[in-house]
Design a protein around this motif. Structure first.
Motif, PDB file in Angstrom:
ATOM      1  N   LEU A   1       0.702  -1.223   0.181  1.00 55.76           N
ATOM      2  CA  LEU A   1       0.011   0.060   0.073  1.00 55.76           C
ATOM      3  C   LEU A   1       0.723   1.063  -0.004  1.00 55.76           C
ATOM      4  CD1 LEU A   1      -2.914  -0.838   2.500  1.00 55.76           C
ATOM      5  CD2 LEU A   1      -2.726  -1.567   0.103  1.00 55.76           C
ATOM      6  N   ARG A   2       1.018   1.859  -1.172  1.00 54.15           N
ATOM      7  CA  ARG A   2       1.940   2.930  -1.376  1.00 54.15           C
ATOM      8  C   ARG A   2       1.069   4.380  -0.916  1.00 54.15           C
ATOM      9  NH1 ARG A   2       6.182   2.299  -4.970  1.00 54.15           N
ATOM     10  NH2 ARG A   2       6.290   0.437  -5.945  1.00 54.15           N
ATOM     11  N   GLN A   3       1.535   4.979   0.048  1.00 54.88           N
ATOM     12  CA  GLN A   3       0.844   6.117   0.686  1.00 54.88           C
ATOM     13  C   GLN A   3       1.710   7.369   0.233  1.00 54.88           C
ATOM     14  OE1 GLN A   3      -1.488   5.194   4.757  1.00 54.88           O
ATOM     15  NE2 GLN A   3       0.654   4.272   4.753  1.00 54.88           N
ATOM     16  N   PRO A   4       1.443   8.284  -0.790  1.00 55.84           N
ATOM     17  CA  PRO A   4       2.491   9.146  -1.273  1.00 55.84           C
ATOM     18  C   PRO A   4       2.687  10.231  -0.168  1.00 55.84           C
ATOM     19  CG  PRO A   4       1.019   8.664  -2.904  1.00 55.84           C
ATOM     20  CD  PRO A   4       0.468   7.949  -1.821  1.00 55.84           C
ATOM     21  N   VAL A   5       3.788  10.628   0.138  1.00 53.23           N
ATOM     22  CA  VAL A   5       4.106  11.855   0.970  1.00 53.23           C
ATOM     23  C   VAL A   5       4.744  13.171   0.289  1.00 53.23           C
ATOM     24  CG1 VAL A   5       4.968  12.687   3.064  1.00 53.23           C
ATOM     25  CG2 VAL A   5       4.508  10.238   2.721  1.00 53.23           C
ATOM     26  N   ASP A   6       4.086  14.382   0.034  1.00 59.11           N
ATOM     27  CA  ASP A   6       4.512  15.335  -0.706  1.00 59.11           C
ATOM     28  C   ASP A   6       5.507  16.113   0.223  1.00 59.11           C
ATOM     29  OD1 ASP A   6       3.002  16.959   0.935  1.00 59.11           O
ATOM     30  OD2 ASP A   6       1.307  17.251  -0.485  1.00 59.11           O
TER      31      ASP A   6
ATOM     32  N   ARG B   1       2.183  16.101   3.538  1.00 65.48           N
ATOM     33  CA  ARG B   1       0.723  15.266   3.656  1.00 65.48           C
ATOM     34  C   ARG B   1       0.785  14.354   2.885  1.00 65.48           C
ATOM     35  NH1 ARG B   1      -3.398  15.361  -0.087  1.00 65.48           N
ATOM     36  NH2 ARG B   1      -2.127  16.227  -1.708  1.00 65.48           N
ATOM     37  N   ILE B   2      -0.021  13.352   3.622  1.00 62.61           N
ATOM     38  CA  ILE B   2      -0.074  11.941   3.023  1.00 62.61           C
ATOM     39  C   ILE B   2      -1.326  11.500   2.423  1.00 62.61           C
ATOM     40  CG2 ILE B   2      -0.128   9.853   4.089  1.00 62.61           C
ATOM     41  CD1 ILE B   2       1.278  10.694   6.710  1.00 62.61           C
ATOM     42  N   SER B   3      -1.080  11.022   1.197  1.00 60.23           N
ATOM     43  CA  SER B   3      -2.489  10.599   0.452  1.00 60.23           C
ATOM     44  C   SER B   3      -2.599   9.101   0.689  1.00 60.23           C
ATOM     45  CB  SER B   3      -2.178  11.203  -1.063  1.00 60.23           C
ATOM     46  OG  SER B   3      -1.762  12.431  -1.346  1.00 60.23           O
ATOM     47  N   PRO B   4      -3.919   8.903   0.533  1.00 58.11           N
ATOM     48  CA  PRO B   4      -4.391   7.330   0.708  1.00 58.11           C
ATOM     49  C   PRO B   4      -3.680   6.622  -0.403  1.00 58.11           C
ATOM     50  CG  PRO B   4      -6.032   8.782   0.777  1.00 58.11           C
ATOM     51  CD  PRO B   4      -5.091   9.695   0.309  1.00 58.11           C
ATOM     52  N   ALA B   5      -3.325   5.136   0.002  1.00 59.94           N
ATOM     53  CA  ALA B   5      -3.150   4.315  -1.167  1.00 59.94           C
ATOM     54  C   ALA B   5      -4.303   3.975  -1.927  1.00 59.94           C
ATOM     55  CB  ALA B   5      -2.329   3.091  -0.436  1.00 59.94           C
ATOM     56  N   ARG B   6      -4.170   3.560  -3.269  1.00 64.96           N
ATOM     57  CA  ARG B   6      -5.242   3.064  -3.909  1.00 64.96           C
ATOM     58  C   ARG B   6      -5.176   1.847  -4.463  1.00 64.96           C
ATOM     59  NH1 ARG B   6      -8.713   7.182  -5.037  1.00 64.96           N
ATOM     60  NH2 ARG B   6      -7.967   9.408  -4.769  1.00 64.96           N
ATOM     61  N   ILE B   7      -6.118   0.967  -4.504  1.00 59.48           N
ATOM     62  CA  ILE B   7      -6.130  -0.227  -5.062  1.00 59.48           C
ATOM     63  C   ILE B   7      -7.673  -0.448  -5.770  1.00 59.48           C
ATOM     64  CG2 ILE B   7      -6.048  -2.736  -4.809  1.00 59.48           C
ATOM     65  CD1 ILE B   7      -4.339  -2.463  -2.434  1.00 59.48           C
TER      66      ILE B   7
ATOM     67  N   PHE C   1      -6.986   3.395   0.895  1.00 59.93           N
ATOM     68  CA  PHE C   1      -6.649   3.057   2.014  1.00 59.93           C
ATOM     69  C   PHE C   1      -5.628   4.042   2.851  1.00 59.93           C
ATOM     70  CE2 PHE C   1      -7.800  -0.884   0.040  1.00 59.93           C
ATOM     71  CZ  PHE C   1      -8.611  -1.451   0.876  1.00 59.93           C
ATOM     72  N   LEU C   2      -5.835   4.229   4.207  1.00 53.42           N
ATOM     73  CA  LEU C   2      -4.789   4.909   4.832  1.00 53.42           C
ATOM     74  C   LEU C   2      -4.622   4.405   6.339  1.00 53.42           C
ATOM     75  CD1 LEU C   2      -3.422   7.719   4.776  1.00 53.42           C
ATOM     76  CD2 LEU C   2      -5.211   8.864   5.957  1.00 53.42           C
ATOM     77  N   LEU C   3      -3.064   4.359   6.613  1.00 55.89           N
ATOM     78  CA  LEU C   3      -2.972   3.762   7.869  1.00 55.89           C
ATOM     79  C   LEU C   3      -2.979   4.869   8.892  1.00 55.89           C
ATOM     80  CD1 LEU C   3      -2.004   1.595   9.841  1.00 55.89           C
ATOM     81  CD2 LEU C   3       0.410   2.203   9.033  1.00 55.89           C
ATOM     82  N   ASP C   4      -3.665   4.987   9.882  1.00 55.10           N
ATOM     83  CA  ASP C   4      -3.873   6.122  10.747  1.00 55.10           C
ATOM     84  C   ASP C   4      -3.073   5.457  12.196  1.00 55.10           C
ATOM     85  OD1 ASP C   4      -5.700   8.537  11.584  1.00 55.10           O
ATOM     86  OD2 ASP C   4      -5.700   7.211  13.226  1.00 55.10           O
TER      87      ASP C   4
END
Length: 930
Positions: free
Chosen positions: A896-901, A905-911, A916-919
């Protein structure tokens, strides 16, 4: 025998070259060829050591009796069979992998693989030893056993087993046949096997196959073979092979012991001696008084009692009694989940430190057990028990046993029920699992938690355990009568539950069943001070303006007293998403409470990373257990993960509607430890600690046609309707525990296909039809995937049908397509980080493309199990990039790749269509999930 066929005096025969040492059996990583005869000799020696030092006494006696031999003679015969397992390597196909020695013709066409070749050749070769024939020739059965030494039984046309057919199957004639015969005769001369007078049952043959597999594994270890290379003689004379065998026989016991394959030994004693820290309660005292005299052989013990009533200690005591009577001293404790297995591991380690004799091998067995620091867990458990370090007992989990498929061979195993159920699925090496179970008493906890599919597998497992005379202990807090009858019938080998008197498991109480005798049952009289009244109050769940379930309007009213006066409570939600939403709502409510009255709110569910779930579980079991420092105010929001085997003591509980047996199981967490009663807040108990109180959230406005879809997706609607109406009947008077429990469980579980219309389902008959159809689907699914029960087994090849999926993909649970996801934070440089945007990057593989075990563990402790359907849209971008994807077990992870700019800022992973987002507090959240 060699002496009869060769002619000449004994001295001449001893020094005549009989076997060709150019024919090899092992070569990889050795730097030279290891002659086949010496691998066969090594395997025989190891099999003999296993027979003497590891195989359970009762199992040895049963095998010997079936063969019509003494235990010693049967041991010599079994080691001879083990020696012959690789006779198929003396064929052109195998030897052609290296340069053929001079004088051996190449095959005219491709020959079978060496395990299949052994099966083909031995069927006729063993018959020449005078083995019993008839409708079930022993020679053919043992050929089938030895052909399965790579874990799969072969399906072979009976016509191909005839001696006249062998030359046409590519096994080779001339010198090939001469060497196979010379090798078998030399082995017979050295090992002196007895000739059986009777055949072996197919169930026992499966167990012998497991023994042969194990002996082969041990003798095939490169490190061991290297210690034997210098002893290899220059010529294959009988004297030289005999001398080599003497060395192998001398080394084998040490090899077996180093692997941890020693028999469990427990000190005999009374219940009070085994558990000196507390006085036995009524259930434990009843077992201690009556069970030893009831046990005259292998049997099935069913124990039914409320949670927190000492069933674990009762089971360990009973397992020792049953195991001693059956000659099966080992123990395997099977639990429903990995979390409950981890909890049980420490409890059993403490027991073994007190009652074990000598070295005790103890294994933790579940899919993620290799992540657990078992050595530390054992040391901590023993230290906590106050056992001095100079005691002779030493529990350990040897390194050899940590390999795949080996842990069940330990003297004591603690793991999930899946590890036992794999023995009745057509997976490779299922015979090894059955052999491992055959030396143990099998304890199965939380039997009530099995759905129709798993219960069908359990029925087949119990039929095998009963056939193999393996003792079993079943534990349950809520065991329906029809399930008890079904399981007892399976163990007894009955065609139908009614062939013998159906057992009646009193609640609380226990019933003991042997194969051919009526059951023995004992009801337990509950002391008046332990009888509790459970007040259950149904609360319709509200539906918000957005259509979402609104628990908070109920919970904030219920938790007012907790905030004002203190106390510990839990909320059990049906799904992870609902638990996360409830947690958020309670945090918002908490902010409105005066600071001095704000309770801690803790969230626990399955979608946390491994490390975080362990930390939360430890926190709540410590604070809410028997002896920990109790929080002043705490609300635990969870899912079903806390309803089984976790030691939690709560003042108050709110639960979603669930089947009645599960509600009663959850209620067992209320006022679990009487020692805590004096410290409970006034709102949580009346005078004397009674009654207990649980609130059950039911359908909106009490309308059972509006049961939330997420609830009826998890549980059959019929079971929820029954539960609601049963609770309605008892809402005014309460439920007396234990008096009312069995009636509620039986009415809530009338059987898979009730014979009469159930008054609890008037108006909802369609729901029962749907439930029965679902049961039939699960049962048929199980029937199509499991091996036959012993009495329906026509040949061993039926144990290896189909594609034989890897164990990791074997279906031990219905629709449980669980996968593990690895949430990572991908920075602007495309680096993947664990644990947060500034966390550690993935460890770098070494020059061989591998990670150290500690590095693998570090990565896997960030993984999360999820249902496979949640990530069904995954593609190549959801696998770890090279070189990590080529490393076991990282290649099976869903990334699950959660991009960080640049701003963090963390963007959710997409499938697919899901995100999905790990909180950090809520675990893995499906964004937008309701």
């Amino acid at each position: 025998m060699v002496t009869g066929d060769a002619g000449g005096d004994a001295a001449e025969i001893e020094h005549r070259v009989l076997v060709d040492l150019r024919l090899w059996g092992k070569e990889r990583d050795l730097g030279r060829r290891y002659p086949a005869i010496f691998h066969l000799v090594d395997t025989a020696a190891v099999a003999a050591a296993l027979w003497d030092d590891m195989v359970a006494p009762g199992l040895r006696e049963d095998i010997a009796a079936e063969l019509g031999l003494s235990v010693a003679a049967a041991g010599r015969t079994v080691q001879f069979w083990a020696a012959l397992h690789d006779i198929g390597k003396l064929t052109p196909h195998f030897q052609c992998q290296l340069e053929l020695p001079a004088g051996y013709p190449t095959p005219g066409h491709e020959t079978p693989a060496h395990d299949r070749a052994a099966h083909l050749w031995l069927a006729s070769a063993l018959a020449e030893y005078g083995y019993p024939g008839g409708r079930r020739p022993l020679a053919r059965l043992i050929a089938e056993v030895l052909g399965a030494h790579h874990g799969r039984f072969h399906r072979i046309d009976p016509g191909d087993l005839l001696p006249a057919k062998l030359p046409f199957l590519g096994l080779g004639t001339g010198p090939w046949e001469e060497q196979r015969r010379a090798t078998s005769e030399v082995l017979a001369e050295i090992l002196r096997p007895a000739v059986p007078t009777a055949s072996l049952s197919r169930s026992s043959a499966m167990v012998v196959a497991g023994l042969v597999i194990l002996a082969d594994w041990l003798a095939s270890q490169t490190r061991y073979i290297k210690t034997r290379l210098d002893a290899v003689p220059v010529a294959g004379t009988l004297a030289a092979v005999r001398a080599f065998h003497a060395g192998s026989a001398s080394a084998a016991p040490g090899l077996v012991a180093a692997a941890g394959l020693t028999r469990l030994r427990l000190r005999p004693g009374s219940f009070a001696e085994e558990f000196p820290d507390f006085w036995p309660n009524a259930l434990q005292a009843s077992l201690a008084e009556h069970l030893p005299s009831a046990v005259t052989g292998p049997g099935l013990l069913m124990i039914a009692a409320p949670t927190g009533f000492g069933k674990t200690e009762a089971a360990l005591f009973s397992a020792r009694v049953l195991g001693a009577a059956a000659g099966r001293p080992g123990i395997y404790v099977a639990l429903p989940t990995t979390a409950t297995a981890d909890q049980m591991f420490a409890r059993v380690a403490r027991y073994l430190s007190r009652r074990g004799v000598g070295d005790v091998s103890q294994a933790l067995l579940h899919g993620m057990a290799w992540l657990s620091p078992v050595d530390e867990m054992i040391a901590k458990a023993v230290s906590a028990d106050g056992v001095s370090g100079d005691r002779e007992t030493r529990a350990r989990f040897p390194e050899w046993m940590r390999g795949r498929k080996r842990g069940l061979l330990a003297g004591v195993g603690i793991g999930t029920i899946d590890q036992a159920l794999l023995a009745v699925l057509p997976t490779r090496h299922n015979a090894l699992r059955m052999f491992a179970l055959a030396g143990k008493t099998v304890v199965i906890d939380e039997v009530h938690a099995f759905g129709p599919y798993m219960r069908s597998l359990l029925v087949t497992l119990l039929s095998w355990l009963g056939e193999l005379r393996i003792p079993v202990v079943l534990l349950s807090a809520t065991l329906p009568a029809h399930v008890a009858a079904e399981l007892a019938a399976a163990y007894r080998g009955s065609a139908a539950p009614g062939e013998l008197t159906d057992p009646v498991v009193s609640y609380p109480g226990w019933t003991y069943v042997q194969r051919d005798t009526p059951p023995i049952s004992h009801a337990v009289s509950f002391p008046a001070e332990q009888r509790r009244t459970l007040l259950v109050e149904r609360r319709p769940i509200a539906v918000g303006d957005d259509g979402e379930l609104d628990r908070i309007s109920v919970l904030t009213r219920e938790f007012g007293d907790l905030a004002a006066e203190g106390g510990c409570a839990a909320v059990i939600c049906t799904t992870v998403a609902q638990a996360q939403q409830t947690y958020d709502g309670l945090l918002s409510w908490r902010a409105t409470v005066p600071a001095s009255q704000r309770p801690d709110v803790v969230l626990l569910h399955s979608r946390f990373p491994v490390w975080q779930r362990e930390a939360i579980t430890t926190r709540v079991t410590t604070g809410l257990g028997r002896d920990g420092v109790r929080p002043d105010r705490l609300i635990l929001v969870s899912t079903q993960v806390i309803e089984q085997s976790l030691d939690l003591d709560l003042d108050f509980l709110v639960s979603d509607l669930a089947p009645v047996e599960l509600l009663l199981q959850r209620a067992g967490r209320l006022h679990r430890h009487p020692s805590r009663d004096a410290g409970r807040p006034p709102w949580a108990s009346a005078v004397g600690g009674e009654p207990r109180r649980m609130v059950v959230l039911t359908a909106p406005e009490g309308d059972l046609t509006r049961i939330p879809g997420a609830w009826s997706y998890i549980y059959p609607a019929a079971a929820l309707i029954r539960a609601d109406r049963l609770l309605a009947e008892r809402e005014a008077s309460g439920i007396v525990v234990p008096d009312d429990v069995q009636e509620l469980v039986d009415r809530g579980n009338p059987g898979d296909f009730p014979a009469h219309q159930d008054p609890l389902l008037v108006g909802f008959e369609k729901a029962e039809t749907e439930r029965s159809a679902d049961v039939m689907v699960e049962q048929q699914f199980a029937h199509n995937r499991q091996i036959p029960q012993p009495r329906r087994l026509t040949r061993l090849a039926d144990l290896s049908v189909g594609d034989m999926p890897p164990e990791d993909h074997a279906a031990t649970r219905f629709n449980a397509d669980s996968v593990r996801v690895l949430p990572c934070y991908e920075d602007v440089d495309r680096e993947l980080r664990l644990g947060g945007p500034n966390g550690e990057t993935l460890p770098t593989p070494d020059s061989q493309g591998q990670l150290a075990r500690a590095e693998l563990i570090a990565v896997m402790r960030h993984t999360i199990p999820v249902s496979g359907h949640l990530v069904a849209g995954r593609g190549d971008d959801h696998a770890l990039p090279p070189p990590w994807r080529d490393i076991w077990p990282l290649g099976d992870l869903v990334l699950l790749r959660q991009p960080v700019d640049e701003t963090g800022r963390i963007s959710p992973a997409r499938i697919g269509e899901r995100t999905f987002l790990l909180d950090a507090e809520r675990g893995l959240v499906e964004v937008g999930e309701g």
